[in-house]
Scaffold this motif. Structure first.
Motif, PDB file in Angstrom:
ATOM      1  N   PRO A 215      -2.165 -11.996   1.877  1.00 22.70           N
ATOM      2  CA  PRO A 215      -1.642 -11.238   3.018  1.00 22.70           C
ATOM      3  C   PRO A 215      -0.715 -10.096   2.603  1.00 22.70           C
ATOM      4  O   PRO A 215       0.008 -10.187   1.613  1.00 22.70           O
ATOM      5  CB  PRO A 215      -0.886 -12.293   3.832  1.00 22.70           C
ATOM      6  N   GLN A 216      -0.752  -9.023   3.387  1.00 18.71           N
ATOM      7  CA  GLN A 216       0.119  -7.869   3.193  1.00 18.71           C
ATOM      8  C   GLN A 216       0.589  -7.385   4.560  1.00 18.71           C
ATOM      9  O   GLN A 216      -0.204  -7.321   5.499  1.00 18.71           O
ATOM     10  CB  GLN A 216      -0.626  -6.721   2.501  1.00 18.71           C
ATOM     11  N   ARG A 217       1.866  -7.018   4.649  1.00 14.81           N
ATOM     12  CA  ARG A 217       2.393  -6.430   5.879  1.00 14.81           C
ATOM     13  C   ARG A 217       2.398  -4.918   5.710  1.00 14.81           C
ATOM     14  O   ARG A 217       3.066  -4.387   4.806  1.00 14.81           O
ATOM     15  CB  ARG A 217       3.803  -6.944   6.173  1.00 14.81           C
ATOM     16  N   VAL A 218       1.663  -4.245   6.593  1.00  8.97           N
ATOM     17  CA  VAL A 218       1.495  -2.805   6.432  1.00  8.97           C
ATOM     18  C   VAL A 218       1.532  -2.111   7.792  1.00  8.97           C
ATOM     19  O   VAL A 218       1.375  -2.747   8.833  1.00  8.97           O
ATOM     20  CB  VAL A 218       0.154  -2.469   5.733  1.00  8.97           C
ATOM     21  N   VAL A 219       1.726  -0.793   7.732  1.00  8.63           N
ATOM     22  CA  VAL A 219       1.524   0.063   8.900  1.00  8.63           C
ATOM     23  C   VAL A 219       0.297   0.919   8.593  1.00  8.63           C
ATOM     24  O   VAL A 219       0.334   1.759   7.694  1.00  8.63           O
ATOM     25  CB  VAL A 219       2.740   0.962   9.174  1.00  8.63           C
ATOM     26  N   PRO A 220      -0.821   0.699   9.283  1.00  8.08           N
ATOM     27  CA  PRO A 220      -2.029   1.474   8.992  1.00  8.08           C
ATOM     28  C   PRO A 220      -1.875   2.914   9.479  1.00  8.08           C
ATOM     29  O   PRO A 220      -1.303   3.152  10.543  1.00  8.08           O
ATOM     30  CB  PRO A 220      -3.118   0.737   9.776  1.00  8.08           C
ATOM     31  N   LEU A 221      -2.395   3.864   8.696  1.00  5.58           N
ATOM     32  CA  LEU A 221      -2.232   5.279   9.025  1.00  5.58           C
ATOM     33  C   LEU A 221      -3.533   5.975   9.394  1.00  5.58           C
ATOM     34  O   LEU A 221      -3.562   6.850  10.248  1.00  5.58           O
ATOM     35  CB  LEU A 221      -1.596   6.019   7.833  1.00  5.58           C
ATOM     36  N   GLN A 222      -4.636   5.599   8.742  1.00  3.29           N
ATOM     37  CA  GLN A 222      -5.882   6.336   8.982  1.00  3.29           C
ATOM     38  C   GLN A 222      -7.062   5.593   8.358  1.00  3.29           C
ATOM     39  O   GLN A 222      -6.919   4.927   7.332  1.00  3.29           O
ATOM     40  CB  GLN A 222      -5.781   7.736   8.358  1.00  3.29           C
ATOM     41  N   LEU A 223      -8.224   5.743   8.997  1.00  8.11           N
ATOM     42  CA  LEU A 223      -9.483   5.295   8.411  1.00  8.11           C
ATOM     43  C   LEU A 223     -10.128   6.501   7.734  1.00  8.11           C
ATOM     44  O   LEU A 223     -10.259   7.559   8.344  1.00  8.11           O
ATOM     45  CB  LEU A 223     -10.407   4.724   9.486  1.00  8.11           C
ATOM     46  N   ILE A 224     -10.532   6.330   6.489  1.00 13.44           N
ATOM     47  CA  ILE A 224     -11.074   7.437   5.689  1.00 13.44           C
ATOM     48  C   ILE A 224     -12.462   7.066   5.198  1.00 13.44           C
ATOM     49  O   ILE A 224     -12.679   5.941   4.720  1.00 13.44           O
ATOM     50  CB  ILE A 224     -10.171   7.720   4.467  1.00 13.44           C
ATOM     51  N   GLN A 226     -15.088   8.197   2.284  1.00 14.19           N
ATOM     52  CA  GLN A 226     -15.329   9.040   1.119  1.00 14.19           C
ATOM     53  C   GLN A 226     -16.514   8.521   0.324  1.00 14.19           C
ATOM     54  O   GLN A 226     -16.554   7.349  -0.048  1.00 14.19           O
ATOM     55  CB  GLN A 226     -14.104   9.123   0.203  1.00 14.19           C
ATOM     56  N   ASP A 227     -17.459   9.397   0.108  1.00 15.22           N
ATOM     57  CA  ASP A 227     -18.570   9.161  -0.801  1.00 15.22           C
ATOM     58  C   ASP A 227     -19.480   8.004  -0.387  1.00 15.22           C
ATOM     59  O   ASP A 227     -20.565   8.219   0.140  1.00 15.22           O
ATOM     60  CB  ASP A 227     -18.030   8.959  -2.217  1.00 15.22           C
ATOM     61  N   ILE A 228     -19.044   6.749  -0.593  1.00 15.43           N
ATOM     62  CA  ILE A 228     -19.931   5.608  -0.368  1.00 15.43           C
ATOM     63  C   ILE A 228     -19.336   4.537   0.534  1.00 15.43           C
ATOM     64  O   ILE A 228     -19.995   3.526   0.810  1.00 15.43           O
ATOM     65  CB  ILE A 228     -20.307   4.939  -1.707  1.00 15.43           C
ATOM     66  N   ALA A 229     -18.099   4.720   0.991  1.00 10.67           N
ATOM     67  CA  ALA A 229     -17.455   3.602   1.691  1.00 10.67           C
ATOM     68  C   ALA A 229     -16.333   4.073   2.605  1.00 10.67           C
ATOM     69  O   ALA A 229     -15.835   5.196   2.491  1.00 10.67           O
ATOM     70  CB  ALA A 229     -16.902   2.594   0.676  1.00 10.67           C
ATOM     71  N   TRP A 230     -15.930   3.149   3.509  1.00  6.64           N
ATOM     72  CA  TRP A 230     -14.775   3.362   4.371  1.00  6.64           C
ATOM     73  C   TRP A 230     -13.536   2.749   3.725  1.00  6.64           C
ATOM     74  O   TRP A 230     -13.587   1.672   3.124  1.00  6.64           O
ATOM     75  CB  TRP A 230     -15.000   2.696   5.729  1.00  6.64           C
ATOM     76  N   TYR A 231     -12.416   3.456   3.868  1.00  5.17           N
ATOM     77  CA  TYR A 231     -11.143   3.024   3.291  1.00  5.17           C
ATOM     78  C   TYR A 231     -10.063   3.021   4.365  1.00  5.17           C
ATOM     79  O   TYR A 231     -10.154   3.731   5.368  1.00  5.17           O
ATOM     80  CB  TYR A 231     -10.709   3.962   2.164  1.00  5.17           C
ATOM     81  N   LEU A 232      -9.025   2.228   4.131  1.00  2.00           N
ATOM     82  CA  LEU A 232      -7.853   2.210   4.995  1.00  2.00           C
ATOM     83  C   LEU A 232      -6.668   2.801   4.232  1.00  2.00           C
ATOM     84  O   LEU A 232      -6.320   2.332   3.149  1.00  2.00           O
ATOM     85  CB  LEU A 232      -7.521   0.776   5.431  1.00  2.00           C
ATOM     86  N   LEU A 233      -6.081   3.837   4.800  1.00  2.99           N
ATOM     87  CA  LEU A 233      -4.843   4.419   4.273  1.00  2.99           C
ATOM     88  C   LEU A 233      -3.694   3.734   5.006  1.00  2.99           C
ATOM     89  O   LEU A 233      -3.661   3.713   6.245  1.00  2.99           O
ATOM     90  CB  LEU A 233      -4.838   5.928   4.528  1.00  2.99           C
ATOM     91  N   TYR A 234      -2.755   3.165   4.257  1.00  2.00           N
ATOM     92  CA  TYR A 234      -1.693   2.402   4.898  1.00  2.00           C
ATOM     93  C   TYR A 234      -0.381   2.529   4.140  1.00  2.00           C
ATOM     94  O   TYR A 234      -0.325   3.008   2.998  1.00  2.00           O
ATOM     95  CB  TYR A 234      -2.084   0.923   5.021  1.00  2.00           C
ATOM     96  N   GLU A 235       0.687   2.100   4.798  1.00  2.00           N
ATOM     97  CA  GLU A 235       2.039   2.140   4.233  1.00  2.00           C
ATOM     98  C   GLU A 235       2.600   0.719   4.235  1.00  2.00           C
ATOM     99  O   GLU A 235       2.583   0.042   5.265  1.00  2.00           O
ATOM    100  CB  GLU A 235       2.911   3.058   5.090  1.00  2.00           C
ATOM    101  N   HIS A 236       3.053   0.259   3.088  1.00  2.00           N
ATOM    102  CA  HIS A 236       3.635  -1.086   3.007  1.00  2.00           C
ATOM    103  C   HIS A 236       4.916  -1.150   3.832  1.00  2.00           C
ATOM    104  O   HIS A 236       5.787  -0.272   3.733  1.00  2.00           O
ATOM    105  CB  HIS A 236       3.923  -1.458   1.556  1.00  2.00           C
ATOM    106  N   TYR A 237       5.017  -2.196   4.654  1.00  2.00           N
ATOM    107  CA  TYR A 237       6.149  -2.333   5.573  1.00  2.00           C
ATOM    108  C   TYR A 237       7.474  -2.488   4.815  1.00  2.00           C
ATOM    109  O   TYR A 237       8.504  -1.940   5.215  1.00  2.00           O
ATOM    110  CB  TYR A 237       5.908  -3.549   6.476  1.00  2.00           C
ATOM    111  N   GLU A 238       7.464  -3.204   3.715  1.00  2.00           N
ATOM    112  CA  GLU A 238       8.711  -3.532   3.029  1.00  2.00           C
ATOM    113  C   GLU A 238       9.351  -2.336   2.333  1.00  2.00           C
ATOM    114  O   GLU A 238      10.571  -2.179   2.356  1.00  2.00           O
ATOM    115  CB  GLU A 238       8.479  -4.639   1.991  1.00  2.00           C
ATOM    116  N   ASN A 239       8.542  -1.479   1.714  1.00  2.00           N
ATOM    117  CA  ASN A 239       9.131  -0.418   0.881  1.00  2.00           C
ATOM    118  C   ASN A 239       8.573   0.980   1.131  1.00  2.00           C
ATOM    119  O   ASN A 239       8.932   1.923   0.421  1.00  2.00           O
ATOM    120  CB  ASN A 239       8.955  -0.772  -0.606  1.00  2.00           C
ATOM    121  N   GLY A 240       7.684   1.138   2.118  1.00  2.65           N
ATOM    122  CA  GLY A 240       7.149   2.467   2.412  1.00  2.65           C
ATOM    123  C   GLY A 240       6.140   2.972   1.409  1.00  2.65           C
ATOM    124  O   GLY A 240       5.755   4.148   1.450  1.00  2.65           O
ATOM    125  N   HIS A 241       5.677   2.093   0.512  1.00  8.75           N
ATOM    126  CA  HIS A 241       4.700   2.498  -0.497  1.00  8.75           C
ATOM    127  C   HIS A 241       3.353   2.805   0.151  1.00  8.75           C
ATOM    128  O   HIS A 241       2.827   2.003   0.926  1.00  8.75           O
ATOM    129  CB  HIS A 241       4.554   1.374  -1.530  1.00  8.75           C
TER     130      HIS A 241
END
Length: 398
Positions: A215-224, A226-241
């Motif tokens: 498990p990971q706690r995140v704030v999702p930002l965007q669905l992307i 690219q090339d061959i697959a879908w990706y999730l761009l997100y920010e970690h809740y604890e440290n903003g990474h």
């Protein structure tokens, strides 16, 4: 001589309001009158104008307009629709898959371009939501396509990049190929993106061997895509990474941790930082927290990579004028026979996090590429070439 009457059938307030409500109904419920607006059990005997009548009456209630019971009648609506046709608000054709007005905010040409893009993403990028929208619009716009003799549906533009994993839960179910991934939670995920909600998701696999499972706690930002697959761009809740992960590598689990969310302004700020990293780097890896923070602050020392490409690949490298914002392409001396550069040097400054993905790009050109700098990238490319040679020299294929 008596005055010519200037009154008309919509001269009284009640008739005028009825016509305005009908136009508003068609604008707010495009496709009303289609069998798809009905419950599946009622579709066989559906009456399109009854659907229009019901939607109009509901809209009148929401606007605070009082209408007599059962008003307007079906014959009256039929007459009003003919009026809309006479003035070009509705086209003079059959609307077998529901009524809609014009092309909304787009011209016909703009709608055609948008429809092409929608069709491509539905078919090749495997977007389940867009696939269903595309199917609905295809039916709704069939009359327009017939009017244009098939030109509207012809795919003038197409994006052929194709997803290599199952992405549509409905397709998975139909084929018996359920993968139990985050694609099953897209509705929850998209709402969380729009509201800036913190969610908990769970990574099911990590092919890079970093042991980032669970498990990971995140704030999702965007669905992307690219090339061959879908990706999730997100920010970690604890440290903003900021990070990017393949959707199919996360489990079928998405728990919302705060319903209110942080709002779109905070989302846009984080998204801008993520795109700053994407533009600086090469590929989708955004680096580890300490390095990432230095890069966002402009304090990270970049590494200049230089690769020499030889013909015939050099021509293709030279064509890529916008491959990277910080690139330089330097032409070598001309070949006396061909009159073309004997090589092309590709120079770009990158954060250290991007060297591995940059190396993968270079490797695709095999013996037509030679890394000049930095030393660690030269050695990496050299060792990869030796390992490839060893595969052919010593390993038998059974």
């Amino acid at each position: 001589m008596p005055k010519k009457s200037t009154s008309h059938s919509y001269g009284d307030v009640k008739a005028f309001e009825r016509l305005m409500l009908l136009i508003a109904t068609l604008l707010k419920h495009p496709g009303v009158g289609s069998p798809e607006f009905m419950e599946s059990s009622d579709r066989e005997h559906h009456n399109s104008l009854q659907q229009v009548q019901l939607c109009l009456q509901n809209l009148a209630v929401s606007y605070g307009v009082e209408l007599p019971k059962g008003y307007p009648s079906i014959p009256t609506l039929r007459k009003d629709l003919e009026t809309l046709r006479r003035y070009g608000i509705l086209e003079d054709r059959m609307y077998r898959w529901g009524y809609y007005l014009g092309t909304g905010a787009m011209s016909q040409e703009e709608l055609k371009v948008a429809f092409n893009a929608l069709a491509s993403q539905a078919k090749y990028q495997g977007d389940g939501l867009l696939r269903r929208i595309y199917q609905t619009l295809s039916k709704r716009l069939r009359g327009l396509d017939l009017e244009l003799q098939g030109e509207f549906f012809y795919p003038v533009r197409q994006h052929l990049n194709r997803a290599i994993v199952y992405t549509d839960p409905e397709e998975m179910a139909a084929l018996g190929q359920n993968r139990d991934t985050l694609f099953h939670q897209l509705a929850v995920l998209e709402k969380a993106i729009c509201q800036g909600q913190t969610i908990e998701i769970s990574r099911g696999s990590d092919p890079y061997g970093h042991s980032r499972i669970g498990p990971q706690r995140v704030v999702p930002l965007q669905l992307i895509y690219q090339d061959i697959a879908w990706y999730l761009l997100y920010e970690h809740y604890e440290n903003g990474h900021l990070a990017i992960g393949r959707l199919n590598r996360f489990k079928n689990y998405c728990q919302v941790l705060n319903e209110s969310g942080r709002g779109l302004e905070a989302q846009r700020n984080s998204l801008a930082k993520a795109y700053q990293l994407l533009e600086n780097g090469w590929g989708l890896y955004l680096g580890e927290p300490p390095e990432q923070q230095l890069e966002l602050q402009g304090k990270l020392e970049l590494i200049t990579a230089k690769v020499r490409f030889f013909p015939p690949v050099a021509t293709f490298i030279q064509e890529g004028e916008l491959r990277h914002l910080k690139q330089k392409i330097v032409l070598g001396a001309k070949n006396a026979t061909t009159g073309k550069p004997s090589y092309v040097d590709y120079v770009v400054s990158l954060p250290p996090r991007s060297l591995d993905e940059f190396s993968i790009w270079v490797n695709r050109y095999m013996d037509k590429a030679r890394v000049i700098s930095p030393p660690q990238l030269v050695e990496k490319h050299h060792q990869a070439a030796k390992a490839l040679l060893a595969q052919y020299q010593y390993n038998s294929i059974e």
